[in-house]
Design an enzyme around this catalytic site. Structure first.
Site, PDB file in Angstrom:
ATOM      1  N   GLY A  83       0.833  -1.194   0.000  1.00  0.00           N
ATOM      2  CA  GLY A  83       0.000   0.000   0.000  1.00  0.00           C
ATOM      3  C   GLY A  83       0.867   1.244   0.000  1.00  0.00           C
TER       4      GLY A  83
ATOM      5  CD  GLN B 194       3.349   5.943   2.704  1.00  0.00           C
ATOM      6  OE1 GLN B 194       2.413   5.377   2.153  1.00  0.00           O
ATOM      7  NE2 GLN B 194       4.273   5.290   3.402  1.00  0.00           N
TER       8      GLN B 194
ATOM      9  CB  CYS C   6       4.913   2.861   7.880  1.00  0.00           C
ATOM     10  SG  CYS C   6       4.468   4.252   6.827  1.00  0.00           S
ATOM     11  CG  LEU C   7       6.922   1.246   2.019  1.00  0.00           C
ATOM     12  CD1 LEU C   7       6.444   1.510   0.597  1.00  0.00           C
ATOM     13  CD2 LEU C   7       8.086   0.275   2.014  1.00  0.00           C
TER      14      LEU C   7
ATOM     15  CG  HIS D  23      -0.927   1.636   7.215  1.00  0.00           C
ATOM     16  ND1 HIS D  23      -0.067   1.166   8.188  1.00  0.00           N
ATOM     17  CD2 HIS D  23      -0.188   2.477   6.447  1.00  0.00           C
ATOM     18  CE1 HIS D  23       1.134   1.720   8.020  1.00  0.00           C
ATOM     19  NE2 HIS D  23       1.091   2.508   6.958  1.00  0.00           N
ATOM     20  CD  GLU D  24      -1.066   2.558   2.641  1.00  0.00           C
ATOM     21  OE1 GLU D  24      -0.585   3.705   2.619  1.00  0.00           O
ATOM     22  OE2 GLU D  24      -0.390   1.581   2.988  1.00  0.00           O
TER      23      GLU D  24
ATOM     24  CG  HIS E  23       0.058   7.205   5.280  1.00  0.00           C
ATOM     25  ND1 HIS E  23       1.126   7.712   5.983  1.00  0.00           N
ATOM     26  CD2 HIS E  23       0.321   5.880   5.120  1.00  0.00           C
ATOM     27  CE1 HIS E  23       1.994   6.734   6.249  1.00  0.00           C
ATOM     28  NE2 HIS E  23       1.524   5.611   5.738  1.00  0.00           N
TER      29      HIS E  23
HETATM   30 ZN    ZN Z   1       2.440   3.744   5.917  1.00  0.00          ZN
END
Ligand code: ZN
Length: 214
Positions: A91, A96, A136-137, A178-179, A182
């Site tokens: 995701g 991000q 998380c990236l 989660h996304e 963001h």
């Molecule tokens: Zn994330």
């Protein structure tokens, strides 16, 4: 070790629930011939973008609604898919990659590409709770168990502006929540207890700072 997503350990892929989509071409199924065309074009033309790392302030901003369903939006979605696959994520949210826009991409299938792009997504119903170890990236190297809704219904628009609704459970529901977080400036560790947030703070002092200086 499984695929790393917007950072997750994804060994539990067999637990993924099914997701149904109504009235939309935004969900591209592997069986849909359009899918391969879409993916091939994305892979051939779109560069992978650098991931914005915590504590960049854009990750704490409320993203703006997408109002223009232009060619530029389609290109941005393609670039986000490319970035997500390059980073072995499941995701990715627009903040991000440095864009404060309400736009996310997810692909929680371990069998075949099943990319979904959601523009202006909004959770309209939810039920149950589930716990999963997330990462998380944008916070590389840190993982923690987070409690979320077990299943969610989300209203969104496709890249061409058509409204649709998706029902998700399992890993897909977790990833979508989660996304969407963001887009509201929320990071996964915000869901932790005060004690565990403290643990994150200590981890960050020790390991996080170097990785975010770039
Ligand atoms: Zn994330």
């Amino acid at each position: 070790v499984g695929v790393d997503c917007c950072g997750w350990v994804t060994r539990c892929f067999y637990q993924i629930g099914s997701a149904t989509v109504r009235g939309s071409r935004a969900t591209i199924r592997p069986t849909n011939p359009d899918t391969s065309i879409y993916l091939i074009s994305a892979l051939l033309t779109m560069p992978s973008l650098p991931i914005v790392l915590y504590p960049d302030p854009i990750l704490r901003r409320m993203s703006d609604p997408v109002e223009s369903f232009s060619r530029e939006l389609k290109d941005l979605v393609d670039a986000m898919f490319e970035t997500m696959y390059t980073e072995k994520g499941i995701g990715l949210a627009a903040p991000q990659i440095g864009r404060s826009q309400r736009l996310i991409v997810v692909d929680t299938s371990n069998a075949a590409p099943a990319p979904i792009a959601l523009v202006n997504p909004e959770i309209v119903a939810y039920s149950g709770t589930t716990e999963y170890e997330e990462g998380c990236l944008s916070v590389p190297g840190y993982r923690a168990k987070v409690t979320r809704h077990a299943s969610v219904s989300i209203r969104a628009q496709s890249v061409t502006g058509e409204a649709f609704q998706i029902h998700a459970d399992g890993l897909q529901a977790i990833c979508l929540q989660h996304e969407i977080d963001h887009l509201n400036g929320v990071l996964f560790f915000d869901h932790l207890s005060p004690l565990k947030k403290n643990m994150f703070g200590r981890w960050w002092k020790k390991h996080g700072k170097e990785s975010s200086n770039s």
